[in-house]
Design a protein around this motif. Structure first.
Motif, PDB file in Angstrom:
ATOM      1  N   THR A 262       0.829  -1.204   0.000  1.00 15.87           N
ATOM      2  CA  THR A 262       0.000   0.000   0.000  1.00 15.87           C
ATOM      3  C   THR A 262       0.867   1.259   0.000  1.00 15.87           C
ATOM      4  O   THR A 262       0.557   2.247  -0.670  1.00 15.87           O
ATOM      5  CB  THR A 262      -0.941  -0.009   1.225  1.00 15.87           C
ATOM      6  N   ASP A 351      -6.140  -0.706  -4.941  1.00 19.90           N
ATOM      7  CA  ASP A 351      -5.538  -1.412  -3.820  1.00 19.90           C
ATOM      8  C   ASP A 351      -6.588  -2.357  -3.250  1.00 19.90           C
ATOM      9  O   ASP A 351      -7.695  -1.923  -2.906  1.00 19.90           O
ATOM     10  CB  ASP A 351      -5.102  -0.404  -2.744  1.00 19.90           C
ATOM     11  N   ASP A 353      -7.002  -3.424  -0.493  1.00 17.27           N
ATOM     12  CA  ASP A 353      -7.476  -2.998   0.835  1.00 17.27           C
ATOM     13  C   ASP A 353      -8.767  -2.186   0.740  1.00 17.27           C
ATOM     14  O   ASP A 353      -9.557  -2.163   1.678  1.00 17.27           O
ATOM     15  CB  ASP A 353      -6.426  -2.103   1.532  1.00 17.27           C
TER      16      ASP A 353
END
Ligand SMILES: Nc1ncnc2c1ncn2[C@@H]1O[C@H](COP(=O)(O)OP(=O)(O)OP(=O)(O)O)[C@@H](O)[C@H]1O
Ligand SMILES: [Mg+2]
Length: 546
Positions: A262, A351, A353
């Motif tokens: 990240t 990403d 996430d």
């Protein structure tokens, strides 16, 4: 133009009077070394501070022409000057009073260098646009303090921050030349087949989740490119540099949890901006139209064609003109992608996430259990190549959770102990040996983008003229509050207010119920290019300086 003594006399006359009498000082004053413009006086001590400009002729200031001889140098040097003024303001004594009394403010940047309106420089003069909280006790004018600001503090600021003699000339030149090199890289990126570049030795991690300053504590691992991805760039000012080049196409960033994936992607997101010396990301440069994409459930969507990703919704909703007050994870992500494509991005950044899992992947087992007819989503994995091959839009994707993406990636970078490794070949071998049984699900035919036409009615302010950013994330537009929390590439509160001003400007000048959103945005940007950024201000050439 009035003589400065007139300001002095007016202040004397209105001392102790009601705050409204401050209006009498509006005007232009000759201070000898500089000209003072008092453009707008606040209505009471709690209102936003008054707008003034301090203008110094180039003869007085002595700045060298080479520091602002091109558009790029000008942006960088104006940024440098505004920081210098800001620094000098902090050193001034604080004055007491009610509300904003004695506040002196100039807008300047954080880790990024952004084009601003706080300082303007050209061949004739340099001008600083400053806000001043005119001093009061209660609602009574305090002329003694106002006098100190105009007759003592402003001359100090002019001397220390608008006079070249008192500048660190080497530092100023370094600032400007760095910016020029950064712009140079961004300009040549696509020509040399790249969408991003990260210089060897860059420092990517930040101090904390709420601080954009470089991480200093503990062991910080500088970025070092894998040999196979290393490129060399010859800069106009700073010589040859080497670093990792990310090519056009589909790039995967993989690696174990907490290994820096990240952190790398975030640096790339911010690589659309130039960073200040010492930031660590000075030479992390991404193509200027890169867009971070994420799921944003709860967002509003207005007639976006998300049909390439979503079709056959259970309630029979039209996904070619998809509207909702409350998008789901997958539909919000599809809308974010299609909006970025509509406006003309060349790079999507994702990403895992912050993505909706079912939007990203759909493995063989799930394909068996849930029939295609009962799944509205065509996952990103089945479109990502088409987006590149047919539309020329690259993707950089952090994906540590699914090896299915090996099949569609041109390049796979593994982060391990905060260091990147080129594992493209290895991933290819694995994909060859360990076949997944998943079927490609995409419908045939090109991805079509339906341009949206903007209607005036929905954007008119109807008497509520206030446009203001509350912080980076919230824009007040008339009576509406627009939440921008998930527009992760907004970095500065002044950008947010500029977004609001751009909408106002566009509505006034270009929104006609016929032009498309893209056309309108391009027209506004052409105007900015031609007339300067402050063309979007209702007070063109004056204020605000933010
Ligand atoms: N080069 C580096 N040197 C030191 N610390 C780093 C470096 N890169 C990242 N970090 C730190 O490591 C931590 C984890 O990084 P990051 O969030 O990028 O991991 P991740 O691979 O995305 O993890 P996850 O898979 O759990 O999402 C962060 O606190 C970050 O600041
Ligand atoms: Mg992560």
């Amino acid at each position: 133009m009035k003589n400065k003594m007139e300001l002095y006399e007016t202040l004397n006359r209105i001392n102790n009077k009601g705050y409204k009498a401050y209006k009498d000082i509006e005007g232009v004053y000759d201070f000898g070394q500089f000209t003072l413009f008092i453009d707008h006086v606040q209505s009471d001590p709690f209102a936003p501070p008054s707008r003034v400009r301090v203008r110094v002729s180039m003869k007085e200031s002595g700045f060298e022409g080479k520091l602002f001889s091109t558009k790029e140098r000008k942006i960088a040097f104006e940024d440098y000057i505004s920081r210098k003024i800001y620094g000098e303001i902090l050193k001034l004594p604080k004055l007491k009073g009610t509300g904003n009394s004695g506040v002196i403010f100039i807008d300047c940047g954080g880790q990024e260098i952004l084009e601003r309106t706080s300082v303007k420089i050209d061949n004739d003069f340099v001008e600083a646009r400053i806000s001043i909280g005119l001093p009061a006790f209660g609602r009574k004018i305090n002329s003694k303090s106002a006098e100190r600001i105009f007759f003592e503090f402003l001359p100090i600021l002019v001397k220390r921050a608008l006079t070249y003699e008192n500048y660190d000339k080497k530092e100023a030149e370094k600032w400007v030349k760095l910016y020029e090199d950064q712009e140079y890289i961004r300009k040549i990126l696509l020509d040399i087949g790249l969408i991003a570049f990260i210089k060897d030795g860059s420092i990517l991690p930040r101090e904390s989740g709420i601080s954009d300053k470089p991480l200093k504590k503990g062991k910080v691992i500088p970025f070092i490119s894998p040999e196979s991805l290393r490129v060399e760039i010859e800069l106009p000012n700073n010589g040859k540099i080497t670093g990792m080049g990310i090519k056009k196409g589909v790039t995967l960033i993989v690696g174990g949890g907490y290994h820096g994936k990240t952190t790398l992607l975030k640096a790339l997101e911010r690589g659309v901006y130039n960073h200040i010396p010492g930031d660590g990301r000075e030479f992390v440069i991404t193509v200027k139209d890169a867009v971070k994409i994420r799921a944003e459930d709860g967002r509003r969507v207005e007639k976006v064609d998300i049909s390439p990703f979503i079709a056959n919704l259970p309630d029979g909703q039209d996904t070619k003109r998809f509207s909702t007050e409350n998008a789901s994870g997958s539909t919000s992500q599809a809308a974010n992608i299609m909006e970025a494509v509509e406006i003309g991005t060349s790079l999507l950044l994702l990403d895992e996430d912050t993505c909706a899992t079912n939007f990203m992947i759909r493995d063989a087992r799930m394909q068996k259990l849930v029939a295609k007819e009962k799944e509205p989503i065509t996952p990103f994995i089945d479109r990502v190549r088409q987006i590149y091959e047919e539309m020329g839009i690259s993707t950089i994707l952090v994906m540590g959770g699914s090896g299915d993406y090996f099949d569609v990636a041109d390049c796979v970078i593994k982060m391990q102990d905060y260091r990147p490794y080129d594992v493209t070949e290895e991933a290819r071998k694995i994909a060859f040996q360990l076949k997944t049984d998943r079927r490609v699900e995409r419908a045939e035919g090109p991805i079509t983008v339906t341009p949206r036409v903007i209607m005036k009615e929905g954007l008119e302010l109807r008497g509520k003229e206030k446009i203001k950013s509350r912080d980076v994330d919230t824009l007040q537009y008339g009576g509406e509050f627009i939440e921008l929390d998930y527009v992760e590439q907004l970095v500065d509160r002044s950008q947010t207010s500029a977004v609001g001003e751009i909408i106002r400007y566009a509505v006034k000048k270009y929104v006609d119920g016929k032009r498309t959103l893209k056309e309108i945005v391009e027209m506004v940007f052409e105007d900015i290019e031609k007339y300067g950024l402050d063309i979007i201000s209702p007070f063109y050439g004056k204020h605000p300086g933010n």
